[in-house]
Write an enzyme that holds these catalytic residues in place. Structure first.
Site, short mmCIF file in Angstrom:
data_model
loop_
_atom_site.label_atom_id
_atom_site.label_comp_id
_atom_site.label_asym_id
_atom_site.label_seq_id
_atom_site.Cartn_x
_atom_site.Cartn_y
_atom_site.Cartn_z
N ARG A 15 0.85 -1.20 0.00
CA ARG A 15 0.00 0.00 0.00
C ARG A 15 0.88 1.25 0.00
O ARG A 15 1.01 1.93 -0.99
CB ARG A 15 -0.96 -0.04 1.22
CG ARG A 15 -2.08 0.97 1.18
CD ARG A 15 -1.68 2.36 1.60
NE ARG A 15 -1.11 2.43 2.93
CZ ARG A 15 -0.50 3.52 3.40
NH1 ARG A 15 -0.38 4.61 2.65
NH2 ARG A 15 0.04 3.52 4.61
N ASP A 16 1.56 1.50 1.11
CA ASP A 16 2.38 2.73 1.22
C ASP A 16 3.47 2.71 0.16
O ASP A 16 3.83 3.75 -0.40
CB ASP A 16 2.99 2.80 2.63
CG ASP A 16 3.28 4.22 3.07
OD1 ASP A 16 3.24 5.12 2.24
OD2 ASP A 16 3.57 4.42 4.27
N HIS A 207 5.50 4.37 12.66
CA HIS A 207 5.48 4.28 11.19
C HIS A 207 6.51 5.30 10.69
O HIS A 207 6.19 6.46 10.48
CB HIS A 207 4.06 4.61 10.71
CG HIS A 207 3.85 4.64 9.23
ND1 HIS A 207 3.13 3.70 8.54
CD2 HIS A 207 4.23 5.54 8.28
CE1 HIS A 207 3.07 3.99 7.26
NE2 HIS A 207 3.74 5.13 7.07
N HIS A 209 9.25 6.70 8.13
CA HIS A 209 9.88 6.72 6.79
C HIS A 209 11.37 6.98 6.97
O HIS A 209 11.80 7.57 7.96
CB HIS A 209 9.19 7.77 5.91
CG HIS A 209 7.84 7.33 5.44
ND1 HIS A 209 7.61 6.89 4.16
CD2 HIS A 209 6.65 7.22 6.08
CE1 HIS A 209 6.33 6.54 4.03
NE2 HIS A 209 5.72 6.74 5.19
N CYS A 240 5.05 8.97 0.07
CA CYS A 240 3.65 9.42 0.05
C CYS A 240 3.51 10.42 -1.09
O CYS A 240 4.31 11.35 -1.19
CB CYS A 240 3.26 10.07 1.37
SG CYS A 240 1.61 10.79 1.32
N ASN A 249 9.14 3.57 3.71
CA ASN A 249 9.24 3.23 5.12
C ASN A 249 10.54 2.50 5.35
O ASN A 249 11.16 1.99 4.42
CB ASN A 249 8.10 2.30 5.53
CG ASN A 249 6.78 2.99 5.49
OD1 ASN A 249 6.23 3.16 4.42
ND2 ASN A 249 6.29 3.40 6.62
P1 HMG Z 1 -12.59 14.76 -2.72
O1 HMG Z 1 -12.32 15.09 -4.14
O2 HMG Z 1 -12.63 15.89 -1.73
O3 HMG Z 1 -13.88 13.83 -2.53
O4 HMG Z 1 -11.47 13.72 -2.23
P2 HMG Z 1 -15.38 13.99 -2.91
O5 HMG Z 1 -16.16 13.36 -1.82
O6 HMG Z 1 -15.70 15.41 -3.31
O7 HMG Z 1 -15.51 13.06 -4.21
C1 HMG Z 1 -14.83 13.36 -5.42
C2 HMG Z 1 -14.84 12.16 -6.33
O8 HMG Z 1 -14.11 11.08 -5.71
C3 HMG Z 1 -16.22 11.59 -6.58
O9 HMG Z 1 -16.19 10.97 -7.87
C4 HMG Z 1 -16.37 10.52 -5.55
O10 HMG Z 1 -17.29 9.53 -5.91
C5 HMG Z 1 -14.97 9.95 -5.50
P3 HMG Z 1 -16.74 11.73 -9.16
O11 HMG Z 1 -18.15 12.09 -8.83
O12 HMG Z 1 -15.86 12.95 -9.38
O13 HMG Z 1 -16.58 10.70 -10.25
N1 HMG Z 1 -14.66 9.34 -4.19
C6 HMG Z 1 -14.18 8.09 -4.06
N2 HMG Z 1 -13.90 7.12 -4.96
C7 HMG Z 1 -13.43 5.95 -4.48
N3 HMG Z 1 -13.23 5.73 -3.15
C8 HMG Z 1 -13.51 6.66 -2.23
C9 HMG Z 1 -14.01 7.91 -2.69
N4 HMG Z 1 -14.37 9.04 -2.05
C10 HMG Z 1 -14.77 9.90 -2.99
N5 HMG Z 1 -13.30 6.41 -0.94
C11 HMG Z 1 -10.74 11.90 -0.87
C12 HMG Z 1 -11.45 13.24 -0.91
C13 HMG Z 1 -10.47 11.58 0.58
C14 HMG Z 1 -11.66 10.85 -1.50
C15 HMG Z 1 -9.43 12.00 -1.70
O14 HMG Z 1 -8.72 13.11 -1.22
C16 HMG Z 1 -8.58 10.77 -1.58
O15 HMG Z 1 -8.94 9.71 -2.05
N6 HMG Z 1 -7.40 10.91 -0.95
C17 HMG Z 1 -6.53 9.76 -0.73
C18 HMG Z 1 -5.16 10.22 -0.49
C19 HMG Z 1 -4.28 9.03 -0.21
O16 HMG Z 1 -4.63 7.89 -0.41
N7 HMG Z 1 -3.04 9.36 0.25
C20 HMG Z 1 -2.07 8.37 0.55
C21 HMG Z 1 -2.37 7.58 1.78
S1 HMG Z 1 -1.98 8.46 3.30
C22 HMG Z 1 -0.31 8.11 3.57
O17 HMG Z 1 0.34 7.57 2.72
C23 HMG Z 1 0.27 8.39 4.93
C24 HMG Z 1 0.46 7.13 5.80
O18 HMG Z 1 1.29 6.20 5.15
C25 HMG Z 1 1.08 7.52 7.14
C26 HMG Z 1 2.35 8.39 6.99
O19 HMG Z 1 3.30 7.96 6.38
O20 HMG Z 1 2.27 9.50 7.50
C27 HMG Z 1 -0.88 6.46 6.07
MG MG Z 2 3.49 6.26 5.18
#
Ligand code: HMG
Ligand code: MG
Length: 295
Positions: A15-16, A207, A209, A240, A249
């Site tokens: 995933r990450d 966690h 990195h 990320c 990580n």
């Molecule tokens: P948004 O654009 O504000 O959402 O995104 P929305 O509710 O306005 O929806 C926009 C569109 O997205 C719509 O589709 C929704 O249906 C769709 P459209 O009508 O335009 O065709 N949608 C979705 N589709 C699939 N699955 C969903 C979903 N929700 C809405 N769940 C949102 C807000 C949160 C969805 C977006 O910002 C997003 O997906 N962000 C994900 C970011 C991400 O994955 N980042 C990486 C992971 S975090 C990380 O790596 C850190 C970590 O490792 C810890 C660390 O290291 O610190 C965990």
């Molecule tokens: Mg991470």
């Protein structure tokens, strides 16, 4: 304090790690990688993210990944869920464990999930409640616990406040993300001290990195403070997409080796782990960064 006798490793490479690759990796390869990681003895393997494929195309196909994995006793496959839409899809795909992900920095929260910290907590509350009601365990991530790629240093009371909210909301475990690897031993100690005023240390995970090669030192400090769950990524994959320049990580291989040298059990077979690491590196067209056998 004596070090924990056993550590649980949460493998986040599929995933990450893969969320940060320039090209999406096919579902079949992701499934094979996760199977090999389970064969190596990993019992918690983050398998996918039910996020918007427009934001993170690399995580498209999350339902297919879970379907392909099926169930395996003693292995759990948590998935990231940012909102109710993601929860609905994760539950329909049979997810038994999920993770919500918030941040200790406002700008990172906006860039990563398109809302403020306060809005994110409002979004997570019903996700956590519904999941818990259905017997689905929830982990809560806090990103940028030591520093933010946009705002610089983050004071320890910021991650502590988010950790407290997530724990009180019903998250069973709080994973402290040093997203860009800027945390020093002193800083990580401060963060864990602040967080464990609100969350029992048995519920805290590290966690880290490895951007500046500090992750292993931060693991050791955390172990000394009683933390016994660490996230790591096979072959050190990852970063990320919303943290420019963030490295992967801490590599699972390096973590397992260090814990082994400290006499801490992980239940992981380094040779089988190496086979998983070589598989994914081969697929990504890069050299596996470790030797055949560790001395
Ligand atoms: P948004 O654009 O504000 O959402 O995104 P929305 O509710 O306005 O929806 C926009 C569109 O997205 C719509 O589709 C929704 O249906 C769709 P459209 O009508 O335009 O065709 N949608 C979705 N589709 C699939 N699955 C969903 C979903 N929700 C809405 N769940 C949102 C807000 C949160 C969805 C977006 O910002 C997003 O997906 N962000 C994900 C970011 C991400 O994955 N980042 C990486 C992971 S975090 C990380 O790596 C850190 C970590 O490792 C810890 C660390 O290291 O610190 C965990
Ligand atoms: Mg991470």
């Amino acid at each position: 304090m004596s070090l924990p006798a056993r550590v649980r490793i949460v493998e986040v490479g599929a995933r990450d790690g893969l969320q940060n690759e320039p090209e999406p990796v096919p579902v079949s390869v992701r499934i094979e990688l996760i199977r090999m990681l389970a064969d190596a003895g990993l019992t918690t393997i983050e398998a996918a993210a039910f996020v918007s494929p427009k934001w993170i195309p690399q995580m498209a196909g999350a339902s297919e990944v879970l379907a392909g994995l099926g169930k395996r006793s003693s292995v759990s496959y948590p998935v990231l869920v940012p909102n109710l839409k993601g929860l609905e899809a994760a539950l329909a795909a049979g997810a038994e464990e999920i993770a919500v992900f918030g941040a200790a920095s406002e700008t990172f929260s906006q860039k990563n999930i398109n809302c403020s910290i306060a809005e994110s907590l409002e979004r997570f509350a019903p996700v956590v409640e519904i999941a818990n009601r259905q017997g689905v365990r929830v982990r809560g991530y806090v990103s940028c616990v030591a520093g933010c790629p946009y705002e610089g240093e983050v004071a320890a009371d910021a991650p502590a406040a988010i950790a407290k909210s997530l724990y009180e909301m019903g998250c069973a475990e709080i994973s402290l993300g040093d997203t860009t690897g800027v945390g020093t031993e002193r800083k990580i100690r401060e963060v864990i001290e602040a967080v464990t005023r609100h969350v029992p240390v048995e519920r805290v995970a590290g966690h880290y990195h490895d951007t500046y090669g500090r992750a292993l030192d931060n693991v050791v400090v955390s172990l000394e403070m009683g933390v016994a769950v660490f996230d790591s990524s096979v072959a050190g994959l990852g970063g990320c997409p919303y943290a420019p320049g963030a490295a992967g990580n801490l590599a699972t291989e390096v973590l397992v080796d260090k814990l082994d040298r400290l006499g801490i059990e992980t239940g992981i077979d380094p040779e089988a782990l190496g086979r998983a690491g070589r598989l994914i590196c081969e697929h990504l067209g890069r050299n596996y960064p470790f030797r055949e056998r560790r001395p």
